[in-house]
Structure formats: C-alpha cells, structure tokens
Scaffold this active site. Structure first.
Site, PDB file in Angstrom:
ATOM      1  N   ARG A   1      46.527  50.165  35.177  1.00  0.00           N
ATOM      2  CA  ARG A   1      46.732  50.974  33.972  1.00  0.00           C
ATOM      3  C   ARG A   1      48.055  50.713  33.262  1.00  0.00           C
ATOM      4  O   ARG A   1      49.069  50.415  33.902  1.00  0.00           O
ATOM      5  CB  ARG A   1      46.658  52.461  34.349  1.00  0.00           C
ATOM      6  CG  ARG A   1      45.259  52.877  34.757  1.00  0.00           C
ATOM      7  CD  ARG A   1      45.190  54.305  35.276  1.00  0.00           C
ATOM      8  NE  ARG A   1      43.810  54.638  35.614  1.00  0.00           N
ATOM      9  CZ  ARG A   1      43.178  54.211  36.717  1.00  0.00           C
ATOM     10  NH1 ARG A   1      43.816  53.468  37.603  1.00  0.00           N
ATOM     11  NH2 ARG A   1      41.917  54.540  36.928  1.00  0.00           N
TER      12      ARG A   1
ATOM     13  N   HIS B   1      42.646  47.889  33.077  1.00  0.00           N
ATOM     14  CA  HIS B   1      42.122  46.538  33.290  1.00  0.00           C
ATOM     15  C   HIS B   1      42.032  45.708  32.003  1.00  0.00           C
ATOM     16  O   HIS B   1      41.041  45.029  31.761  1.00  0.00           O
ATOM     17  CB  HIS B   1      40.768  46.626  33.988  1.00  0.00           C
ATOM     18  CG  HIS B   1      40.832  47.213  35.376  1.00  0.00           C
ATOM     19  ND1 HIS B   1      41.934  47.089  36.179  1.00  0.00           N
ATOM     20  CD2 HIS B   1      39.933  47.952  36.090  1.00  0.00           C
ATOM     21  CE1 HIS B   1      41.708  47.707  37.332  1.00  0.00           C
ATOM     22  NE2 HIS B   1      40.515  48.242  37.306  1.00  0.00           N
TER      23      HIS B   1
ATOM     24  N   HIS C   1      38.448  41.988  41.109  1.00  0.00           N
ATOM     25  CA  HIS C   1      37.983  43.343  41.425  1.00  0.00           C
ATOM     26  C   HIS C   1      36.770  43.325  42.355  1.00  0.00           C
ATOM     27  O   HIS C   1      35.800  44.054  42.139  1.00  0.00           O
ATOM     28  CB  HIS C   1      37.674  44.086  40.127  1.00  0.00           C
ATOM     29  CG  HIS C   1      37.874  45.562  40.189  1.00  0.00           C
ATOM     30  ND1 HIS C   1      37.215  46.367  41.098  1.00  0.00           N
ATOM     31  CD2 HIS C   1      38.648  46.398  39.453  1.00  0.00           C
ATOM     32  CE1 HIS C   1      37.579  47.633  40.892  1.00  0.00           C
ATOM     33  NE2 HIS C   1      38.453  47.672  39.908  1.00  0.00           N
TER      34      HIS C   1
ATOM     35  N   ASP D   1      42.882  55.763  45.400  1.00  0.00           N
ATOM     36  CA  ASP D   1      42.883  54.883  44.221  1.00  0.00           C
ATOM     37  C   ASP D   1      44.355  54.689  43.881  1.00  0.00           C
ATOM     38  O   ASP D   1      44.841  55.129  42.847  1.00  0.00           O
ATOM     39  CB  ASP D   1      42.103  55.543  43.077  1.00  0.00           C
ATOM     40  CG  ASP D   1      41.760  54.552  41.961  1.00  0.00           C
ATOM     41  OD1 ASP D   1      42.258  53.402  42.027  1.00  0.00           O
ATOM     42  OD2 ASP D   1      41.017  54.937  41.048  1.00  0.00           O
TER      43      ASP D   1
ATOM     44  N   GLU E   1      42.791  45.334  45.495  1.00  0.00           N
ATOM     45  CA  GLU E   1      43.171  44.528  44.330  1.00  0.00           C
ATOM     46  C   GLU E   1      44.639  44.156  44.428  1.00  0.00           C
ATOM     47  O   GLU E   1      45.512  44.992  44.227  1.00  0.00           O
ATOM     48  CB  GLU E   1      42.916  45.334  43.051  1.00  0.00           C
ATOM     49  CG  GLU E   1      41.477  45.794  42.887  1.00  0.00           C
ATOM     50  CD  GLU E   1      41.362  47.089  42.078  1.00  0.00           C
ATOM     51  OE1 GLU E   1      41.839  47.125  40.939  1.00  0.00           O
ATOM     52  OE2 GLU E   1      40.799  48.073  42.600  1.00  0.00           O
TER      53      GLU E   1
HETATM   54  C1  GLA Z   1      40.251  50.448  39.611  1.00  0.00           C
HETATM   55  C2  GLA Z   1      40.834  51.694  39.154  1.00  0.00           C
HETATM   56  C3  GLA Z   1      39.887  52.772  39.475  1.00  0.00           C
HETATM   57  C4  GLA Z   1      38.547  52.508  38.850  1.00  0.00           C
HETATM   58  C5  GLA Z   1      38.007  51.237  39.303  1.00  0.00           C
HETATM   59  C6  GLA Z   1      36.708  50.934  38.608  1.00  0.00           C
HETATM   60  O1  GLA Z   1      40.242  50.371  40.973  1.00  0.00           O
HETATM   61  O2  GLA Z   1      42.088  51.961  39.727  1.00  0.00           O
HETATM   62  O3  GLA Z   1      40.390  53.958  39.014  1.00  0.00           O
HETATM   63  O4  GLA Z   1      38.678  52.439  37.476  1.00  0.00           O
HETATM   64  O5  GLA Z   1      38.963  50.237  39.031  1.00  0.00           O
HETATM   65  O6  GLA Z   1      35.896  52.032  38.489  1.00  0.00           O
END
Ligand code: GLA
Length: 358
Positions: free
Chosen positions: A89, A114, A185, A257, A323
């Site tokens: 982000r 992304h 991803h 996350d 990631e």
């Molecule tokens: C990344 C983001 C998550 C989500 C996934 C796809 O991992 O950090 O919040 O958006 O991609 O859904």
C-alpha cells in the site's frame, strides 16, 4: 529422504491459454525441472501452476489460481501475479519525491494497493525462454503509468534450479526518479489447491519485528517486537495457533496481513526468510530473498466465491502469501529502507522458493 526425483527437466514450451477481449493472445509457458512443474502466463506474469510431489511422490498444484483466462481478468485477488510498480500500500494514493507530489489511483479504501487498479498484474508481458530452464518477462511501463513518474524498463526471470527450486529475479531501470517495490503474489497451500485450509501449516519467519498498521492497513511507522505476541513466528508454529487471538492487529486485518521485518535486512544475495511445512503432505518450502521484509497474508479475504482448477472453492485461510518486499508505504516513511530508484541505477530483487519433503 526422498526430495528431488531424478528429473533433468524439459525445455520451456508455449501454448495459447486464452484471448483478451481485444483479441490479444495470452500464452502459457511450462517449465519443468527437479520435480517442479511451473506454468506462467504472459498475462500478469502469473504463476498459474506450481506443482510439487508430496512425500509419497504424488504431485499437486501448491498454488491457487484458475484454469481459464477470464477469471484472472475480472476476479483475481492477485493469484500468482507479478506486482508493480509498488507492491502493497501507498497511503492515500500520494507521495512526495524530490519536492514533487505524485497522485496514484486509490483502489483499496483510501489507499493504493499493488500499483493501482491497472497494475502490472493486468498487463501482457513479453515472454521468452532464457537458458534451458528459465523464462524472461519484459514490460515497458511509460512515464506516468498509474501516476508513477519515470518510464521504467522491467525484466523478471523465472528460473528453475536443479533441485526444482524457483528463483525469481527482478530488474528495473528508470529515466526519472521514481519508487519501485516489486513482488510476486503466489498463494501457497502445500497440501494442494482446493484441499482445505492452511491452519496446520507450520510457518517460521526470520523476523523479530513487524510493522503494526492503522485501520486501513497502512504502517503506523512503529517497528514493533514480535516477542510475546501472535506475530512471533521465530520458532515455526501452526499458522492457526494464534490466528483467533483477539489481538487488535489481528482484528484489524481479519487475520495476518502484516509486513514482517526480516532480521537480515537488505542483502546482496538471497538469504533465509521463511519456512513453511505441511505435516500432512510432507511438503516443505523455504523462502530466501534479498528483500528486507515479507508480507505474511493468511488469505483473509478469500470468501468462497472463487473456484480453482481443482473445481473446489477457495475460502478464508485456504492459502497464504509470503510476499517478499520493501515495507508498505515506504515513500511516505523516510525512516523505512528506501524504495527510490534514480536514472543510472538498476533496481534488483531476488527471491528463491526451495522445496523438499520430510
Ligand atoms: C495483499 C494485501 C492484502 C490483500 C491481498 C489480496 O496481501 O496486503 O490486504 O489485498 O493482497 O487480497
């Protein structure tokens, strides 16, 4: 220990996977070596299949995806895709570089995720074999692409090593100062896609710190210790063990996350970052990277609306992502490792996913 079947592999082979609405042909490339079968699409540079044998030698696709092109263009939560120009982000879709503010499309609440809504996961890349077991994807991203300054020339290599390990090398150059943060991803389920949840997978992360987030999943700037929190994966533990802890950070993201700060920092060569083990199938994966961080995402937003090649749906926690990356929102956090790329420099990043069975 039966690890790598005696598999010398085969030369990359190309087939037509589908066509975009404008008629553009999308190809699927198959690479095989050391027990791994890797299938990569020219659309999004997507890893569509990643096959590995279990401890009995039975192969399964250990990554989530689709068996046709259409859902990749409409519904995909970035399954297996190359992410650019900025993985993760950027707060409120804006950042200032050398005194100039740049605006990006927002596609995740108030933020850019992304690389924007027309990120590189939606581009058709030029693909060609490189060496006996490699594929190079190329993309030219014009100045102003999704609001980012500078024309970028990008190359990504997918390479299969002798033991079936997958290495991804990223390179980019620019003609004006910009920011770059590339990743892939892949969604992993070492039990095979469509086979259920990853709650029992043992995850180990070489990270003593992580970056807590605000309500929109933007780092607050704090580099917090994982000790005595559900975020402590320094000793491998089942993903599900602390997943339902009512920790404010887990509530915010509906699970994990989060950006984990790798103890090793930025390195010239890939160094150990993570291990993932599925006791049921015996599949073990290790991740090594040059990157200083890794986003561990526990598949929180999978909601049973997507169907994989197995014909089974994907529900919350049916896969996880690791990631490799620089920290989220680095362009707005001068204290984070820099993601700035200037003319004359080459952005490089490498990640290796290696496999075994136990
Ligand atoms: C990344 C983001 C998550 C989500 C996934 C796809 O991992 O950090 O919040 O958006 O991609 O859904």
């Amino acid at each position: 220990m039966p690890t790598t079947p005696d598999d010398p592999g085969s030369a990359p082979r190309r087939e037509v996977f589908g066509r975009l609405a404008d008629g553009t042909e999308v190809h699927r490339w198959t690479l095989a070596r050391g027990g791994t079968v890797l299938k990569v699409l020219s659309y999004g540079g997507i890893v569509q299949t990643l096959e590995r044998p279990d401890r009995a030698g039975h192969p399964a696709n250990v990554s989530l995806g689709f068996d046709t092109l259409a859902p990749y263009t409409t519904d995909s939560p970035y399954f297996g895709a190359l992410i650019g120009r900025y993985g993760n982000r950027v707060a409120r879709g804006r950042f200032t570089l050398d005194g100039t503010e740049h605006r990006l499309p927002v596609n995740d609440g108030p933020n850019t995720l992304h690389g924007g809504d027309d990120g590189w996961d939606r581009r058709v890349w030029h693909a060609e074999p490189s060496g006996a077991h490699g594929l190079t994807l190329r993309l030219t991203s014009p100045d102003g692409d999704q609001g980012f300054p500078g024309a970028l020339a990008v190359e990504v290599d997918y390479l299969l090593g002798e033991a079936g390990e997958l290495r991804i090398d990223y390179r980019a150059t620019t003609d004006a100062p910009t920011v770059v943060n590339l990743t892939n991803h892949l969604y992993f389920n070492l039990g095979g896609e469509g086979g259920g949840g990853i709650g029992d997978h043992r995850l180990g992360l070489a990270a003593a710190h992580y970056t807590p987030v605000d309500g929109t999943l933007i780092p607050t700037g704090e580099i917090a210790p994982v000790a005595d929190t559900p975020f402590d994966f320094r000793r491998a533990k089942p993903v599900g063990r602390d997943l339902r802890t009512a920790h404010p950070q887990l509530l915010r993201a509906q699970g994990y996350d989060h950006n984990f700060v790798l103890d090793k920092g930025v390195t010239a060569a890939p160094e150990h970052a993570a291990t993932l083990y599925d006791p049921a199938s015996g599949r073990l994966m290790t991740v090594a990277t040059t990157e200083p961080a890794l986003q561990f995402y526990s598949g929180n937003f999978l909601d049973g609306t997507l169907t994989g090649p197995s014909g089974r749906t994907y529900r919350q926690g049916d896969a996880l992502c690791l990631e490799t990356q620089h920290f989220p929102d680095s362009p707005n956090h001068p204290a984070f490792p820099s993601t700035v790329l200037r003319p004359g420099e080459t952005y490089t990043s490498s990640t290796v996913y290696a496999f075994a069975v136990r």
